[in-house]
Design a protein around this motif. Structure first.
Motif, PDB file in Angstrom:
ATOM      1  N   GLN A   2       0.831  -1.198   0.000  1.00  0.00           N
ATOM      2  CA  GLN A   2       0.000   0.000   0.000  1.00  0.00           C
ATOM      3  C   GLN A   2       0.869   1.253   0.000  1.00  0.00           C
ATOM      4  O   GLN A   2       1.894   1.316   0.677  1.00  0.00           O
ATOM      5  CB  GLN A   2      -0.897   0.017   1.238  1.00  0.00           C
ATOM      6  N   LEU A   3       0.449   2.254  -0.769  1.00  0.00           N
ATOM      7  CA  LEU A   3       1.157   3.522  -0.766  1.00  0.00           C
ATOM      8  C   LEU A   3       0.931   4.247   0.557  1.00  0.00           C
ATOM      9  O   LEU A   3      -0.088   4.044   1.225  1.00  0.00           O
ATOM     10  CB  LEU A   3       0.673   4.402  -1.921  1.00  0.00           C
ATOM     11  N   ASN A  41       4.158  -0.805   3.464  1.00  0.00           N
ATOM     12  CA  ASN A  41       4.191   0.188   2.387  1.00  0.00           C
ATOM     13  C   ASN A  41       5.352   0.036   1.421  1.00  0.00           C
ATOM     14  O   ASN A  41       5.374   0.673   0.372  1.00  0.00           O
ATOM     15  CB  ASN A  41       4.230   1.592   2.979  1.00  0.00           C
ATOM     16  N   THR A 117       8.672   7.291   1.962  1.00  0.00           N
ATOM     17  CA  THR A 117       7.571   7.653   1.065  1.00  0.00           C
ATOM     18  C   THR A 117       8.037   7.634  -0.392  1.00  0.00           C
ATOM     19  O   THR A 117       7.353   7.118  -1.276  1.00  0.00           O
ATOM     20  CB  THR A 117       7.024   9.050   1.412  1.00  0.00           C
ATOM     21  N   SER A 120       8.560   4.057  -1.512  1.00  0.00           N
ATOM     22  CA  SER A 120       7.263   3.392  -1.677  1.00  0.00           C
ATOM     23  C   SER A 120       6.623   3.786  -2.999  1.00  0.00           C
ATOM     24  O   SER A 120       6.102   2.927  -3.736  1.00  0.00           O
ATOM     25  CB  SER A 120       6.339   3.765  -0.505  1.00  0.00           C
ATOM     26  N   ASN A 121       6.669   5.070  -3.324  1.00  0.00           N
ATOM     27  CA  ASN A 121       6.112   5.538  -4.600  1.00  0.00           C
ATOM     28  C   ASN A 121       6.907   4.997  -5.785  1.00  0.00           C
ATOM     29  O   ASN A 121       6.341   4.617  -6.811  1.00  0.00           O
ATOM     30  CB  ASN A 121       6.089   7.070  -4.641  1.00  0.00           C
ATOM     31  N   ASN A 124       6.016   1.436  -6.408  1.00  0.00           N
ATOM     32  CA  ASN A 124       4.674   1.306  -6.959  1.00  0.00           C
ATOM     33  C   ASN A 124       4.684   1.438  -8.486  1.00  0.00           C
ATOM     34  O   ASN A 124       3.887   0.800  -9.183  1.00  0.00           O
ATOM     35  CB  ASN A 124       3.752   2.366  -6.356  1.00  0.00           C
TER      36      ASN A 124
END
Length: 252
Positions: A2-3, A41, A117, A120-121, A124
């Motif tokens: 999950q983001l 994440n 963050t 994680s992005n 994705n």
């Protein structure tokens, strides 16, 4: 995977963990939140490494090759000091004048949340990595990382054996507001000098009236090591291989 929906909310929770060296519960809470982010994440496999002090978090996101890029950080923070000097609760994240305030926001929880963050992005959009990403997040940096050297020695042929490069996520922004990428870190060099002028108590009259003062002896030694007037180290070879600063480098 999950983001991270709200990095600010994550930072708020992490700042709320009173992870100073004297608060075991606060440090454990911060560690748990970071582990949760890494697993939920980022999809990392997390291992907690025991030390003689606080445990360190080690995490891996495997890629096509075992060669690893490692991101280093820490979850502990300094004590807030005199609370009357704070305009707000140090363990409550607040936004004031377009800046966030709270203990750890600038060292190192803010940088950690930003890094996690970003990764994680990235994952994705690019789930297939050509290399491996790893994390080492300790809990004793603010106390001098006393157990980090032994941790690295014990894991250099184990969990850390594939590390090729290390990114330290514990930097700051330039005073101008520009981002900074450092290509190396300052090192620390320390030594202890002991001056012994007597092995037992002496009566100054029987010892020649005035005996050597160890403080003065140390001053004499320091004068041979450093020129305080010109701020220049006198140790032979100390500046070997060091380039003299240019006018451009001095002015930035």
């Amino acid at each position: 995977m999950q983001l991270i929906a709200s990095p600010v909310h994550v930072l708020q929770e992490l700042v709320g963990c009173r992870s100073v060296s004297t608060d075991d519960a606060g440090q454990h809470a911060a560690m748990e939140k970071i582990v949760n982010i890494l697993e939920k994440n980022i999809g990392a496999k997390v291992t907690l490494i025991s030390t003689a002090g606080k445990p360190a978090i080690f995490a891996t996101v495997s890629g096509d090759r075992p060669e690893a890029l490692l991101f280093y950080g820490h979850y502990d923070v300094m004590t807030p000091g005199d609370l009357t000097q704070w305009k707000s609760d140090p363990f409550t994240l607040v936004k004031r004048d377009q800046r966030f305030y709270g203990r750890g926001t600038g060292d190192n929880k803010g940088q950690l949340v930003a890094t996690l963050t970003g990764i994680s992005n990235f994952l994705n959009h690019h789930p297939e990595l050509p290399y491996t990403i790893q994390f080492l997040i300790e809990g004793e940096e603010e106390q001098g990382s006393v157990n980090l050297p032994e941790l690295v020695r014990s894991q250099k042929d184990g969990l850390l054996r594939h590390v090729q490069k290390v990114f330290v996520t514990d930097g700051s922004m330039n005073a101008s507001g520009a981002h900074v990428l450092r290509l190396g870190n300052r090192g620390l060099f320390g030594l202890r000098l002991t001056a012994t002028t007597a092995t037992h108590a002496n009566h100054s009259g029987n010892a020649g009236n005035v005996i050597a003062n160890p403080v003065n002896v140390l001053h004499e030694v320091l004068d041979q090591l450093y020129d305080f007037s010109n701020q220049h180290v006198l140790i032979p070879g100390f500046y070997d291989g060091v380039n003299a600063p240019t006018l451009k480098s001095c002015l930035g």
